[in-house]
Design a protein around this motif. Structure first.
Motif, PDB file in Angstrom:
ATOM      1  N   UNK A  28      -7.200  -4.598   2.416  1.00  0.00           N
ATOM      2  CA  UNK A  28      -7.847  -4.918   1.152  1.00  0.00           C
ATOM      3  C   UNK A  28      -8.099  -3.659   0.331  1.00  0.00           C
ATOM      4  N   UNK A  29      -8.513  -2.595   1.012  1.00  0.00           N
ATOM      5  CA  UNK A  29      -8.752  -1.329   0.316  1.00  0.00           C
ATOM      6  C   UNK A  29      -7.459  -0.790  -0.265  1.00  0.00           C
ATOM      7  N   UNK A  30      -6.347  -0.871   0.520  1.00  0.00           N
ATOM      8  CA  UNK A  30      -5.063  -0.393   0.020  1.00  0.00           C
ATOM      9  C   UNK A  30      -4.632  -1.176  -1.208  1.00  0.00           C
ATOM     10  N   UNK A  31      -4.874  -2.479  -1.174  1.00  0.00           N
ATOM     11  CA  UNK A  31      -4.496  -3.312  -2.314  1.00  0.00           C
ATOM     12  C   UNK A  31      -5.232  -2.866  -3.555  1.00  0.00           C
ATOM     13  N   UNK A  32      -6.529  -2.578  -3.404  1.00  0.00           N
ATOM     14  CA  UNK A  32      -7.307  -2.162  -4.559  1.00  0.00           C
ATOM     15  C   UNK A  32      -6.882  -0.776  -5.034  1.00  0.00           C
ATOM     16  N   UNK A  33      -6.432   0.063  -4.101  1.00  0.00           N
ATOM     17  CA  UNK A  33      -5.986   1.390  -4.489  1.00  0.00           C
ATOM     18  C   UNK A  33      -4.726   1.305  -5.339  1.00  0.00           C
ATOM     19  N   UNK A  34      -3.811   0.392  -4.971  1.00  0.00           N
ATOM     20  CA  UNK A  34      -2.560   0.270  -5.692  1.00  0.00           C
ATOM     21  C   UNK A  34      -2.692  -0.561  -6.963  1.00  0.00           C
ATOM     22  N   UNK A  35      -3.658  -1.426  -7.036  1.00  0.00           N
ATOM     23  CA  UNK A  35      -3.828  -2.290  -8.192  1.00  0.00           C
ATOM     24  C   UNK A  35      -5.310  -2.412  -8.512  1.00  0.00           C
ATOM     25  N   UNK A 117       7.175  -0.233  -0.855  1.00  0.00           N
ATOM     26  CA  UNK A 117       7.448  -1.099  -2.005  1.00  0.00           C
ATOM     27  C   UNK A 117       6.184  -1.563  -2.723  1.00  0.00           C
ATOM     28  N   UNK A 118       5.030  -1.390  -2.103  1.00  0.00           N
ATOM     29  CA  UNK A 118       3.813  -1.976  -2.662  1.00  0.00           C
ATOM     30  C   UNK A 118       3.453  -1.342  -4.006  1.00  0.00           C
ATOM     31  N   UNK A 119       3.741  -0.052  -4.165  1.00  0.00           N
ATOM     32  CA  UNK A 119       3.460   0.603  -5.440  1.00  0.00           C
ATOM     33  C   UNK A 119       4.310   0.036  -6.566  1.00  0.00           C
ATOM     34  N   UNK A 120       5.590  -0.230  -6.252  1.00  0.00           N
ATOM     35  CA  UNK A 120       6.490  -0.822  -7.250  1.00  0.00           C
ATOM     36  C   UNK A 120       6.020  -2.213  -7.633  1.00  0.00           C
ATOM     37  N   UNK A 121       5.582  -2.983  -6.645  1.00  0.00           N
ATOM     38  CA  UNK A 121       5.090  -4.339  -6.918  1.00  0.00           C
ATOM     39  C   UNK A 121       3.813  -4.305  -7.746  1.00  0.00           C
ATOM     40  N   UNK A 122       2.949  -3.325  -7.462  1.00  0.00           N
ATOM     41  CA  UNK A 122       1.705  -3.200  -8.227  1.00  0.00           C
ATOM     42  C   UNK A 122       1.998  -2.869  -9.684  1.00  0.00           C
ATOM     43  N   UNK A 123       2.958  -1.957  -9.905  1.00  0.00           N
ATOM     44  CA  UNK A 123       3.330  -1.606 -11.276  1.00  0.00           C
ATOM     45  C   UNK A 123       3.955  -2.791 -11.998  1.00  0.00           C
ATOM     46  N   UNK A 124       4.807  -3.531 -11.291  1.00  0.00           N
ATOM     47  CA  UNK A 124       5.448  -4.704 -11.896  1.00  0.00           C
ATOM     48  C   UNK A 124       4.413  -5.761 -12.272  1.00  0.00           C
ATOM     49  N   UNK A 125       3.421  -5.963 -11.398  1.00  0.00           N
ATOM     50  CA  UNK A 125       2.382  -6.942 -11.697  1.00  0.00           C
ATOM     51  C   UNK A 125       1.530  -6.479 -12.871  1.00  0.00           C
ATOM     52  N   UNK A 126       1.182  -5.200 -12.892  1.00  0.00           N
ATOM     53  CA  UNK A 126       0.403  -4.663 -14.015  1.00  0.00           C
ATOM     54  C   UNK A 126       1.170  -4.788 -15.321  1.00  0.00           C
ATOM     55  N   UNK A 127       2.473  -4.472 -15.265  1.00  0.00           N
ATOM     56  CA  UNK A 127       3.298  -4.549 -16.476  1.00  0.00           C
ATOM     57  C   UNK A 127       3.427  -5.977 -16.978  1.00  0.00           C
ATOM     58  N   UNK A 128       3.462  -6.941 -16.062  1.00  0.00           N
ATOM     59  CA  UNK A 128       3.583  -8.343 -16.478  1.00  0.00           C
ATOM     60  C   UNK A 128       2.349  -8.819 -17.234  1.00  0.00           C
ATOM     61  N   UNK A 129       1.231  -8.126 -17.049  1.00  0.00           N
ATOM     62  CA  UNK A 129      -0.009  -8.510 -17.723  1.00  0.00           C
ATOM     63  C   UNK A 129      -0.092  -7.957 -19.144  1.00  0.00           C
ATOM     64  N   UNK A 130       0.722  -6.950 -19.450  1.00  0.00           N
ATOM     65  CA  UNK A 130       0.676  -6.348 -20.780  1.00  0.00           C
ATOM     66  C   UNK A 130       1.385  -7.251 -21.772  1.00  0.00           C
TER      67      UNK A 130
END
Length: 430
Positions: A28-35, A117-130
């Motif tokens: 959970x902490x890692x998830x919050x760190x990446x996103x 891959x988690x960093x790439x997925x976090x960026x993709x999810x963040x970008x989808x929100x813009x």
């Protein structure tokens, strides 16, 4: 070697065993760190809206609801991949406690890949929100003019035009020169590339999505080199301005209402009563036809003062068509920029501080160092000839710019979300 089906069965069996799992909190902490949690919550809210509206569509079709579902689909898809990766991390962490050494090694290898891959997925999810650029799916016009630097700026403007033409040829993108005007002057050759003193050029790029591909190219392109006419070997600095304009479709049915040429509320709508047309004789080379017929057209949009002249074709009708096309694109871009500036001022986000301006230096082409530097993505590439030939290094520069644009939009989104979530008394005051 273990099969993937066997591993899945062992995963289920391992997870079914009751045990203390401190790694759950770590994941959970890692998830919050990446996103950032504020973005993750926004994604879940939008995904819930997507699922609700998609269910409503199954019962009764509604065009507005269908459009909204389409807008939210990229968020839903990105969140699904993100959640799948998080679930996979939990399962693989559980298998690391297995008594089976081979299973532990498989889990360790898979966990390494998933974490990478988690960093790439976090960026993709963040970008989808813009917010998606409203012109993203449209063709575009690249307007190129020399900036400061006199004749040297004109010569390099011709090289920039050629660079984009070669890039389109290499990528199989449909493009044609809508306008190319040069001034009197001898040709120059730099790095084996022939240059003419360019006054103004417009490159029409017809493929859908071209605006999104090239929008990061807008700005000032600076060149540092020794001109052929320089007797003392001194380096001159010049600049070329590039504008990226949306190109509306002649097919009205393919355009949304807010971009229709006939809708007065559209940013592309231009009242013919506001436009003054002048017929002129074309200048420059072209023979007796150019000198004896008034084929050139100049349009002036009186409310804004925007002026467009077109003389590339021998046909007055064609020049008028192309002039109106360019005029609408310039007016549409200006109206869009005005709306963005108003919105940026209202929300007071980081977007308004980092917005690219037409006068902003975005890239430097340094001939002496055989180097090209993009000042937004911070990328340096060598082999300038490949860049100016529209080669793979230009791909790298454009990709770096796209990543910078996404990071900027994400930063703006986080600022907005944090401002909206803050108590009224704690909102930033500027």
């Amino acid at each position: 070697m273990l099969t993937s089906q066997w591993v899945c069965r062992r995963c289920i069996k391992a997870l079914a065993q009751p045990r203390n799992r401190p790694f759950l909190r770590l994941a959970s902490t890692d998830a919050q760190t990446n996103l950032p949690p504020i973005l993750l919550q926004r994604a879940r809210n939008l995904c819930a809206e997507h699922d609700k509206l998609a269910s409503a569509l199954l019962k009764e079709y509604d065009s507005k609801i269908a459009k909204r579902v389409g807008e939210l689909s990229r968020v839903a898809a990105a969140l699904k991949k993100w959640d799948a990766a998080q679930s996979s991390i939990l399962e693989l962490n559980a298998l690391l406690e297995s008594q089976d050494a081979e299973l532990r090694q498989l889990a360790k290898d898979e966990l390494s890949t998933t974490n990478a891959n988690i960093g790439t997925l976090a960026t993709a999810l963040s970008a989808s929100l813009t917010p998606r650029d409203p012109f993203a799916d449209m063709p575009c016009l690249l307007e190129i003019r020399p900036g400061p630097g006199g004749m040297e700026g004109r010569y390099f403007a011709d090289t920039i035009l050629r660079m984009y033409k070669m890039y389109c040829i290499r990528k199989g993108i449909r493009a044609n020169v809508l306008k190319r005007e040069v001034v009197d002057g001898a040709e120059s050759t730099m790095l084996g590339i022939s240059e003419s003193p360019l006054q103004e050029a417009v490159l029409q790029i017809l493929d859908p999505g071209a605006y999104d591909l090239f929008r990061g190219e807008a700005g000032m392109h600076r060149v540092q080199r020794v001109p052929c006419t320089e007797a003392m070997g001194r380096t001159h600095t010049s600049a070329v301005a590039v504008w990226v304009l949306p190109l509306f479709s002649d097919d009205e049915s393919a355009m949304p209402n807010e971009m229709s040429l006939k809708d007065p509320n559209s940013i592309f709508y231009v009242d013919p009563k506001d436009v003054r047309e002048e017929k002129m004789r074309a200048s420059g080379a072209g023979g007796q036809h150019v000198n004896k017929t008034e084929s050139a057209i100049r349009l002036t949009h009186e409310p804004t003062g925007i002026t467009v002249s077109m003389q590339d074709s021998r046909s007055q009708h064609r020049n008028r068509h192309d002039a109106w096309l360019l005029l609408r694109s310039r007016i549409g871009q200006r109206r869009r920029e005005e709306r963005e500036e108003q919105a940026a001022a209202l929300r007071n986000s980081v977007l308004s501080q980092d917005k690219i301006s037409r006068t902003g230096k975005i890239r430097t082409y340094a001939y002496a160092q055989d180097r090209c530097t993009d000042h937004r993505g911070g990328l340096d590439v060598h082999n300038l000839r490949d860049v100016l030939e529209g080669g793979e290094l230009l791909d790298k520069l454009m990709d770096s710019t796209k990543e910078w644009l996404v990071a900027r939009d994400i930063a703006a989104l986080i600022a907005e979300e944090e401002a909206a979530a803050a108590p009224p008394g704690k909102k930033s005051k500027k």
